[in-house]
Design an enzyme around this catalytic site. Structure first.
Site, PDB file in Angstrom:
ATOM      1  N   GLU A 195     -14.868  -7.518   9.114  1.00 24.27           N
ATOM      2  CA  GLU A 195     -14.550  -6.263   9.802  1.00 24.27           C
ATOM      3  C   GLU A 195     -13.051  -5.994   9.827  1.00 24.27           C
ATOM      4  O   GLU A 195     -12.626  -4.831   9.780  1.00 24.27           O
ATOM      5  CB  GLU A 195     -15.117  -6.284  11.226  1.00 24.27           C
ATOM      6  N   HIS A 247     -12.173  -4.234   6.641  1.00 24.51           N
ATOM      7  CA  HIS A 247     -12.421  -2.793   6.764  1.00 24.51           C
ATOM      8  C   HIS A 247     -11.283  -2.112   7.535  1.00 24.51           C
ATOM      9  O   HIS A 247     -10.770  -1.067   7.124  1.00 24.51           O
ATOM     10  CB  HIS A 247     -13.732  -2.533   7.514  1.00 24.51           C
TER      11      HIS A 247
END
Length: 390
Positions: free
Chosen positions: A69, A72
Site C-alpha cells: 500500500e 501505491h
C-alpha cells in the site's frame, strides 16, 4: 473505512490506520497456520513453536500488505495526488486517495506498482530463504512469505475492480475510449462478474468440505462486489455533476449572524423562521466562521438565552469555495473535511452557502428526470436563485 480505525503512525505525511476487523484476520491467520499448515509441512515442532511461527507470519503478512500500500501511496504522491492514508483491515489493506487520478497514465502507474512491489518482496524473501539453512526456525517462515507475496501479486492483478488488476484494466479502457466514466463502468461490471465467480467458487469449496477456505472466498467475493458497485455509483454521481458549478446550487445571498448574538435569537429569528441549517458568522465584513445546527445541538436548550454565537460556532475555519468551482471538486472537499456545508465566496464576500443536502437533492432529481451528463451549467439547472437551505 476510517470509522472504527485506530491510528498507528504517520510516515511521509501518510497516516496508517488499523481497522478493528484486522484483529479478526490476524486471529484467523495466527490460528489456522499452526493447526492446518505447519504440523504437516514441519512436523516435530513444539506447540509453542507452531503458535509463535503463526503469529509472526500474520504480522509479517500485514507488513507485506503495508509495503504494497505504501508503494501505491508514494506513486500517487509522485503523480501529484494527495493521499488520505492507509488502512489495514480484514481483507488486507487500502490506500485511500483524496481524489481520483485525472489521467489514465496516473491510474495505470498507481495501480501496477502495488503488485510489482509484492513481486519484489517475493523475490527478496525467496533469495533469503535459499541462503538460510532449512533447520533454522526462521527459514520456513521466510519461504512462506515468498509464496504469500507472490500470491498477493497474482491475486491483485486479477481484473476484479477495485483490485489493482481491475484498476489497470480501467486505465486501459479509459485510454482507449478517452472516458474515465466508460472505463469505470466497464471495469466495475467485470469486477462484479469476477466477484460472483469468487462467491460461486467459495460455495464449491464448502460443498467439497473445505469450509474455512470456502467461507473466506465468499467473503472476499462479497466485499469485491460491494466495492465495485459503490465505485460505479460514484462514477455515475460524478458524471451527473460534470459541468455544474457551485453557484448553481448554492443558497445565494445568505443571511449572516453577528458573533455576539445569542443562540435562542438565532434559532427563533433565523433558523426556524427561514428553514436554514447553517449561517456565516460575520463581523465588520470579515468572516469569522460558520454556525450550524450541529454545533447548536451540542448546547443544552436552557443555555441558549446567554450562550453566544461566537462561543458556539465551529472552532475550525469554514471551508470555502468559489462560485465557479465545479461540484466534483466541492464533493471532494466535503469528503476530505467530513463537512456538511461550505461557504461560497467571491473574493472576501460571502455570496452563498452550499450543503451536502443541496447536492443530494440535485442528484436525486437528475436521476428522476434522467438529465444527461456534461450539459452546461445553464442547460442543467439554470440561473442561481435564493432558496431555503436543506
Amino acid at each position: 473505512m476510517n470509522q472504527g480505525a485506530l491510528t498507528l503512525f504517520r510516515l511521509a505525511g501518510i497516516t496508517v490506520r488499523l481497522h478493528y476487523t484486522w484483529f479478526l484476520a490476524f486471529f484467523l491467520i495466527a490460528w489456522s497456520l499452526p493447526r492446518l499448515i505447519y504440523p504437516f509441512g514441519y512436523p516435530g515442532w513444539s506447540e509453542l513453536h507452531y503458535w509463535i511461527a503463526g503469529s509472526a507470519a500474520a504480522v509479517l503478512l500485514f507488513g507485506s500488505v503495508l509495503f504494497h500500500e505504501f508503494a501505491h501511496s508514494f506513486m500517487a504522491l509522485a503523480r501529484g495526488l494527495k493521499v488520505d492514508g492507509i488502512t489495514l483491515f480484514v481483507f488486507g489493506g487500502a490506500a485511500v486517495l483524496k481524489s481520483e487520478p485525472r489521467r489514465p497514465s496516473d491510474e495505470f502507474l498507481i495501480a501496477v506498482v502495488g503488485p510489482a512491489s509484492s513481486l519484489l518482496l517475493a523475490i527478496v524473501f525467496l533469495l533469503l530463504s535459499a541462503l538460510i539453512p532449512r533447520d533454522v526456525p526462521a527459514q520456513p517462515l521466510i519461504l512462506q512469505l515468498a509464496f504469500i507475496n507472490s500470491g498477493l501479486a497474482i491475486f491483485n492483478l486479477m481484473p476484479g475492480f477495485p483490485l489493482d488488476g481491475g484498476r489497470v484494466f480501467r486505465a486501459i479502457v479509459w485510454y482507449i475510449t478517452g472516458s474515465m466514466r466508460k472505463g469505470t463502468t466497464i471495469a466495475t461490471i467485470v469486477g462484479q462478474v469476477f466477484a460472483f465467480g469468487l462467491i460461486a467458487l467459495g460455495i464449491f469449496f464448502i460443498l467439497r468440505g473445505s469450509f474455512v477456505i470456502g467461507i473466506w472466498t465468499i467473503f472476499i467475493g462479497w466485499f469485491l462486489n460491494g466495492a465495485a458497485g459503490a465505485n460505479r455509483r460514484q462514477a455515475k454521481q460524478e458524471e451527473a455533476l460534470q459541468g455544474v458549478k457551485a453557484a448553481s446550487l448554492m443558497h445565494a445571498n445568505p443571511a449572516v449572524v453577528a458573533p455576539d448574538e445569542t443562540i435562542d435569537r438565532v434559532v427563533l429569528a433565523m433558523l426556524l423562521r427561514d428553514g436554514i441549517r447553517a449561517l456565516p458568522v460575520v463581523q465588520d465584513g470579515q468572516v469569522l466562521g460558520m454556525l450550524s445546527t450541529e454545533e447548536i445541538n451540542h448546547v443544552p436548550q436552557h443555555a441558549w438565552p446567554w450562550r453566544t454565537v461566537f462561543d458556539t460556532m465551529a472552532s475550525s475555519p469554514p471551508i470555502t469555495v468559489a462560485p465557479d468551482d465545479p461540484l466534483p471538486h466541492v464533493m471532494d472537499l466535503f469528503e476530505e473535511h467530513a463537512a456538511r456545508h461550505v461557504l461560497v465566496m467571491d473574493g472576501a464576500d460571502v455570496v452563498g452557502v452550499l450543503s451536502r443536502e443541496d447536492i443530494a437533492r440535485f442528484l436525486a432529481l437528475s436521476r428522476e428526470l434522467r438529465v444527461e451528463a456534461a450539459r452546461s451549467q445553464e442547460e442543467t439547472v439554470g440561473e442561481p436563485t435564493d432558496r431555503t437551505s436543506g
